[in-house]
Design a protein around this motif. Structure first.
Motif, PDB file in Angstrom:
ATOM      1  N   SER A  69      13.710  43.248   1.027  1.00 10.54           N
ATOM      2  CA  SER A  69      12.174  42.392   1.726  1.00 10.54           C
ATOM      3  C   SER A  69      10.945  42.876   1.086  1.00 10.54           C
ATOM      4  O   SER A  69      10.114  42.290   1.225  1.00 10.54           O
TER       5      SER A  69
ATOM      6  N   ASN B 210       1.223  38.090  -3.156  1.00 16.44           N
ATOM      7  CA  ASN B 210       2.379  38.741  -3.739  1.00 16.44           C
ATOM      8  C   ASN B 210       2.544  38.455  -5.266  1.00 16.44           C
ATOM      9  O   ASN B 210       3.478  37.933  -5.576  1.00 16.44           O
TER      10      ASN B 210
ATOM     11  N   ASN C 272      12.434  34.640  -7.482  1.00 16.09           N
ATOM     12  CA  ASN C 272      13.188  34.986  -6.109  1.00 16.09           C
ATOM     13  C   ASN C 272      12.200  35.693  -5.021  1.00 16.09           C
ATOM     14  O   ASN C 272      12.451  35.302  -3.919  1.00 16.09           O
ATOM     15  N   HIS C 273      11.145  36.476  -5.561  1.00 12.83           N
ATOM     16  CA  HIS C 273      10.243  37.142  -4.476  1.00 12.83           C
ATOM     17  C   HIS C 273       8.968  36.887  -4.341  1.00 12.83           C
ATOM     18  O   HIS C 273       8.312  37.139  -3.299  1.00 12.83           O
ATOM     19  N   SER C 274       8.159  36.155  -5.470  1.00 12.17           N
ATOM     20  CA  SER C 274       6.754  35.909  -5.432  1.00 12.17           C
ATOM     21  C   SER C 274       6.243  35.092  -4.234  1.00 12.17           C
ATOM     22  O   SER C 274       7.247  34.280  -3.672  1.00 12.17           O
TER      23      SER C 274
ATOM     24  N   GLU D 161       1.675  34.902   6.002  1.00 12.03           N
ATOM     25  CA  GLU D 161       3.163  33.900   6.291  1.00 12.03           C
ATOM     26  C   GLU D 161       3.441  33.729   7.647  1.00 12.03           C
ATOM     27  O   GLU D 161       3.529  32.791   8.219  1.00 12.03           O
TER      28      GLU D 161
ATOM     29  N   TRP E 100       9.931  43.415  -1.786  1.00 14.47           N
ATOM     30  CA  TRP E 100       9.700  42.574  -2.792  1.00 14.47           C
ATOM     31  C   TRP E 100       8.864  41.371  -2.702  1.00 14.47           C
ATOM     32  O   TRP E 100       8.280  40.809  -3.451  1.00 14.47           O
ATOM     33  N   LYS E 101       9.042  40.927  -1.178  1.00 15.32           N
ATOM     34  CA  LYS E 101       8.443  39.602  -0.937  1.00 15.32           C
ATOM     35  C   LYS E 101       7.145  39.631  -0.001  1.00 15.32           C
ATOM     36  O   LYS E 101       6.426  39.078   0.087  1.00 15.32           O
TER      37      LYS E 101
END
Length: 399
Positions: free
Chosen positions: A289, A207, A317-319, A186, A291-292
């Motif tokens: 966070s 992720n 929401n998280h992947s 990221e 989860w991300k």
């Protein structure tokens, strides 16, 4: 950009296969220098850096595979003759100049270059400093292949830039750039998006999630989870998050078995509050966070859901938008999951590790795109072209 004849491009690739095969020792020695300089504390990056005879065979295979594929340039996409007599043909065309920024993996220097070149693009390779010796040798091999066939070495260039120099280049490149592909985490993606002055195609963040439905085959699920999580932790298609339906038969025993098997294979666990009711000794996920996060490590999260829609929402929401799997014997549930989960690749009863150009039948890949424009999934040869309209007339004017 001048188009190179297909037979000339293929001769360059033939030369590259021979050069790679004949100069293995030179490459292995260069890679040894990189490995000696590398801090082995980052296991994922270290794994990506290694070049051995098997990896060289894979590099040669990637070049041969692309050499065997149809030239993607100049192919008709559509053709139409209008009432006014104009003949309109939409054809594939090269992007122009592609820049790829990547860490650690010398094999990317082969795969990215062979794909870009066969699709008649120039490519700028900004590899990580940890692979400098390996990449320098590989680009030298490419230059030998190009020179043997009387082509400019400008088609494949290695950029040795530090962070500040890279920022300056992105903001004001000294040559025309048409597309940038940041292949990494990221922070790299955000850095490139912030400073780039041309189109950016995002790739690299994983992720990935796996959801075990109440109608899953449990033994199959365990096999898939172990493969996706432990086979190659450095890959962007590795598994990081597991969601378990609380209505699965023998739920508590299966949760216990899952945790035990993962830990026996060296995987550390974080669990949500629902899972901790059974897995009392495991640490809670400290904050949302997590989860991300893409772990790139022997680490994963186990969470619980009470319905498929909850799993879909959690994943969306998280992947990272890369890959997601549902384990279920119910085809309707699988299809609903696959239609609604917003990832480049969605699976029923299979490991996320298959999100790979070679495994998906694409061949070598530049990257796995998690963007939706212009392409999502493996960026193979056919995806490294854009299009152009050829309009033939006989003096028509628009009234």
């Amino acid at each position: 950009m001048k188009l190179i004849a297909t037979d000339i491009k293929n001769k360059v690739l033939d030369s590259m296969v021979r050069i790679l095969n004949e100069n293995r020792t030179e490459l292995l020695e260069a890679n040894k220098r990189d490995l000696e300089l590398f801090n082995k504390n980052d296991q994922a990056l270290y794994e990506r850096l290694i070049v051995d005879d098997k990896k060289i065979e894979e590099m040669i295979g990637a070049v041969q595979k692309v050499r065997s594929q149809e030239d993607p340039v100049g192919r008709d996409i559509s053709e139409e003759e209008l009432p006014n007599g104009l003949k309109v043909i939409n054809k594939t065309a090269p992007f122009g100049t592609i820049m790829i920024i990547y860490e650690s993996r010398p094999d990317v220097t082969i795969e990215a270059a062979v794909l870009a070149f066969k699709a008649n693009n120039k490519i700028l390779l900004k590899g990580g400093k940890e692979a400098l010796h390996s990449n320098t040798v590989l680009v030298d091999f490419w230059h030998r292949a190009l020179k043997e066939n009387e082509l400019s070495t400008d088609y494949i260039q290695l950029l040795n830039l530090n962070r500040e120099e890279t920022r300056a280049f992105l903001k004001k490149p000294n040559q025309k750039l048409d597309l940038i592909v940041p292949r990494g985490g990221e922070r790299l993606i955000a850095f490139v998006k912030e400073h780039a002055s041309c189109a950016v195609l995002v790739s690299g963040r994983g992720n990935n999630f796996l959801y075990v439905d109440e109608q899953a085959d449990w033994e199959m699920s365990l096999q898939v989870i172990l493969n996706a999580k432990t086979a190659k932790i450095s890959a962007c298609n590795a598994l990081d998050k597991i969601l378990i339906h609380t209505n699965i038969e023998d739920y508590s025993q299966k949760m216990t078995d899952l945790a035990r098997i993962l830990k026996e294979n060296g995987v550390s666990l974080l669990v949500d509050e629902g899972a901790q009711k059974v897995l009392k000794e495991e640490a809670l996920i400290p904050e949302a966070s997590v989860w991300k996060e893409e772990f790139l490590a022997l680490k994963c999260c186990i969470g619980t859901v009470e319905k498929t829609e909850e799993a879909i929402e959690t994943i969306n929401n998280h992947s990272g938008g890369h890959s997601a799997t549902i384990m279920t014997q119910n085809k309707e549930t699988a299809l609903r999951f696959m239609e609604q989960v917003d990832c480049a690749a969605v699976y029923q009863n299979a490991s996320t590790r298959f999100t790979d150009g070679g495994q998906m039948g694409v061949g070598a890949e530049l990257a796995i795109s998690t963007d939706k424009l212009h392409h999502r999934g493996p960026l193979g040869l056919k995806q490294l072209v854009t299009n152009k309209y050829y309009v033939f007339g006989e003096g028509q004017i628009r009234e």
